[in-house]
Enzyme design. Structure first.
Site, mmCIF file in Angstrom:
data_model
loop_
_atom_site.group_PDB
_atom_site.id
_atom_site.type_symbol
_atom_site.label_atom_id
_atom_site.label_comp_id
_atom_site.label_asym_id
_atom_site.label_seq_id
_atom_site.Cartn_x
_atom_site.Cartn_y
_atom_site.Cartn_z
ATOM 1 N N MET A 27 15.147 13.957 25.109
ATOM 2 C CA MET A 27 15.405 13.649 26.366
ATOM 3 C C MET A 27 15.901 15.067 26.860
ATOM 4 O O MET A 27 16.492 15.793 27.665
ATOM 5 C CB MET A 27 17.211 12.928 26.212
ATOM 6 C CG MET A 27 16.664 11.279 26.211
ATOM 7 S SD MET A 27 17.143 10.187 27.835
ATOM 8 C CE MET A 27 19.135 10.747 26.970
ATOM 9 N N GLY A 28 15.273 16.172 26.449
ATOM 10 C CA GLY A 28 15.221 17.976 26.146
ATOM 11 C C GLY A 28 17.151 17.934 25.415
ATOM 12 O O GLY A 28 17.951 17.610 24.479
ATOM 13 N N HIS A 34 17.457 17.913 16.769
ATOM 14 C CA HIS A 34 15.947 18.164 17.114
ATOM 15 C C HIS A 34 15.414 18.868 16.549
ATOM 16 O O HIS A 34 14.021 18.402 16.216
ATOM 17 C CB HIS A 34 15.525 18.521 18.464
ATOM 18 C CG HIS A 34 16.478 16.857 20.134
ATOM 19 N ND1 HIS A 34 17.776 17.649 20.427
ATOM 20 C CD2 HIS A 34 16.361 15.714 20.064
ATOM 21 C CE1 HIS A 34 18.277 16.840 20.877
ATOM 22 N NE2 HIS A 34 17.340 15.393 21.085
ATOM 23 N N ARG A 184 25.390 16.553 23.982
ATOM 24 C CA ARG A 184 26.806 15.857 24.975
ATOM 25 C C ARG A 184 27.366 16.717 24.742
ATOM 26 O O ARG A 184 29.272 17.074 24.842
ATOM 27 C CB ARG A 184 27.161 14.453 24.775
ATOM 28 C CG ARG A 184 26.313 13.636 25.695
ATOM 29 C CD ARG A 184 26.985 12.444 26.016
ATOM 30 N NE ARG A 184 26.231 11.476 26.871
ATOM 31 C CZ ARG A 184 24.959 10.495 26.581
ATOM 32 N NH1 ARG A 184 24.781 10.164 25.606
ATOM 33 N NH2 ARG A 184 23.997 9.691 27.308
HETATM 34 O O1 PAF Z 1 17.477 9.259 21.563
HETATM 35 C C1 PAF Z 1 17.454 9.813 22.390
HETATM 36 O O2 PAF Z 1 17.036 10.809 22.982
HETATM 37 C C2 PAF Z 1 16.245 8.690 23.416
HETATM 38 O O3 PAF Z 1 17.112 7.056 23.573
HETATM 39 C C3 PAF Z 1 15.007 8.863 23.859
HETATM 40 C C4 PAF Z 1 14.799 7.523 22.144
HETATM 41 C C5 PAF Z 1 14.180 9.816 24.021
HETATM 42 C C6 PAF Z 1 14.707 7.601 24.989
HETATM 43 O O4 PAF Z 1 14.784 8.171 25.847
#
Ligand code: PAF
Length: 273
Positions: A27-28, A34, A184
């Site tokens: 979700m960026g 990530h 967050r």
């Molecule tokens: O974990 C996340 O960031 C979200 O739940 C995902 C898997 C990208 C789905 O929107």
């Protein structure tokens, strides 16, 4: 690096790829957590696709959908430097129709813990992940263990819908003082960040208890509750890897999870034992 916003364009790019495709849905507001998924994908797949989409259907009313951190330029730079082949940045209207098909998470395991406190959250997660899988048709898809229940439900979806995708689970990335990385965390004030450390402190204490042969879930949870008493605890739970509640910790088959509010910010963390 290629950029796509139209799902059909990405789907046709995907079709042109002959070798393996690793997919990292996000979700960026990308952070080291990530980046570790992206690196894992680049290491193990011929092509890596990253999606950046703040999915509205997984947010409940009153949650932080509108305020969710957005850092598109920085995210694109991170992907480019990491060596990502393609980034998918769809608009909401590209992904959802008005009268949309719904996916419902399993009644029990999709509606306990995170699902109990955020009913419908996993319906939205599974819906978007299934759509993204449909577009990217990945060989492997990468998810972090931090969202342990999400990971479990996605693994189950893939199994029960007979999708030919390997789900790769990646370790939680922490800062040097133990705080698990989360998009967050940027909501936390300095004082709140200090309190947020209590999550990993409680999980470390639980691990120490297990190492010293204290396997009783109730006793472990009580001790964790003491550590977290200055936060607004939503749940502390001890489950097996299939998300069944455990009375006693089972070594190599246990996840200890916590969700708590620090100020206005809801944080989750867990440890796999
Ligand atoms: O974990 C996340 O960031 C979200 O739940 C995902 C898997 C990208 C789905 O929107």
């Amino acid at each position: 690096m290629r950029k796509f916003s139209d799902p059909l364009d990405l789907a046709s790019y995907r079709k042109s790829l002959k070798n393996s495709v690793g997919f990292v849905p996000t979700m960026g507001a990308l952070h080291e957590g990530h980046i570790s998924l992206i690196k894992e994908s680049i290491k193990n797949s011929d092509n890596t696709i990253v999606s950046i989409f703040v999915n509205p259907t997984q947010f409940l009313q009153g949650e932080d959908l509108d305020a969710y951190p957005k850092k598109i330029e920085a995210d694109l730079k991170i992907c480019e430097l990491a060596g990502v082949d393609a980034v998918f940045l769809p608009n909401i209207d590209d992904m959802y129709e008005r009268d949309e098909l719904k996916i419902t998470a399993p009644n029990i395991k999709g509606f306990t813990l995170e699902g109990f406190n955020r009913p419908g959250h996993f319906d939205g997660v599974l819906q978007i992940v299934l759509k993204l899988f449909g577009i990217t048709k990945p060989t492997k898809a990468y998810f972090g263990k931090k969202d342990a229940q999400q990971l479990f439900l996605i693994q189950n979806m893939v199994k029960h819908l007979f999708l030919d995708i390997e789900i790769i689970s990646c370790e939680i990335i922490r800062q040097s003082d133990g705080l698990a990385l989360s998009s967050r965390n940027i909501y936390l004030s300095e004082d709140e960040r200090v309190k947020a450390l209590l999550l990993s402190t409680a999980l470390k204490l639980a691990t120490k208890m297990v190492i010293s042969q204290e396997l009783d879930s109730k006793k472990i949870k009580n001790k964790m509750q003491e550590v977290l008493k200055d936060t607004d605890i939503e749940y502390i739970e001890i489950v097996d890897r299939e998300f069944n509640l455990l009375q006693k910790v089972e070594i190599k088959n246990t996840i200890i999870l916590v969700a708590t509010f620090v100020g206005e910010t809801r944080l989750i963390d867990n440890i796999w034992i």
